[in-house]
Design an enzyme around this catalytic site. Sequence first.
Site: not given
Ligand code: GLU
Length: 309
Positions: A263, A65, A193, A245, A68
């Site tokens: 994550v 994430s 993604y 988060y 992002k």
């Molecule tokens: N690739 C992960 C997902 O979409 C990223 C989630 C994350 O790092 O919060 O589940």
Amino acid sequence: MYCETDEDLCELVNRARKYTEYGKVANYIPALGRAEQSDLAIALYYKDGHCVKAGDVEKKFTLQSVSKVLTLALAIMDQGEEEVFRKVGMEPTGDPFNSIAKLETQIPAKPLNPMINAGALVVTNMIEGRSTHEKLGRLLTLIHDLTNNSKIDVDHGVAKSEYETAHLNRSLCYYMKQHGVITGEVEELIDLYTRQCAIQVTCIDLARIGMVLANKGRDPLSNRLILPEGIATIVKTFMVTCGMYNASGEFAIRVGIPAKSGVSGGIIGLVPPNIGVGVYGPSLNEKGNSIAGVKLLEMLSQRYQLSIF
Ligand code: GLU
């Protein structure tokens, strides 16, 4: 007061490392389950090019994430602020990162913010390029520029592992496609993604990106403007409000630096105007943040008074 030597950081890593025992490595993406639970690393990158580091700094991990933040910057550069925020909101959520719940209560299926999966998928859908390859290439170029490391690439094993298991993300996409928030083929979007999430870095790379963001998007070492200042400001603000988060509020109080976690256990952070921070610790707490990484940042922030508030 600055943390100037590797030894200063080393002491903090040694104290924080025991917390790795109390968390869990993510395994819903099977390839992530191979990480070493006890790993912990941190790097601080200063505007003058000085970098201090401690722990397992040579370990590579995937952005997950953390990506992002970078896709948001790229999508705003491509489409402009107005178009991006027509399709994705600016409000934090108390829900987990992969929740579908709020999509049905928002009209018309507009995700609350670009740091949750639904919002990030919309953002990735807005990156310009004639093919997945070209879009990914443009993202990698941005990351190469921010890190000054042109070797950074995708970990194809992790990308494939996520692609094969990303059913929840697919369902978010199909729901949003039905409502016209996402366009094009869902499988192509999931492919892009999962590759963006699988871009492999070290905590030093993250710290350097943080340093450029702290310096308003300009690389102070080459004096090159990599991100327009206004876009750097937007992504930093999202890091404060939504970066950790549904623990972003607590993190703002306890640590007080703009940060984004993933994550895989990575955390990118920054202290304007001149410090970038990169952390790696794959053992996660129940909210999906690096358990020892958060402790380490808490200790660091308190000792060197880094809170921006
Ligand atoms: N690739 C992960 C997902 O979409 C990223 C989630 C994350 O790092 O919060 O589940």
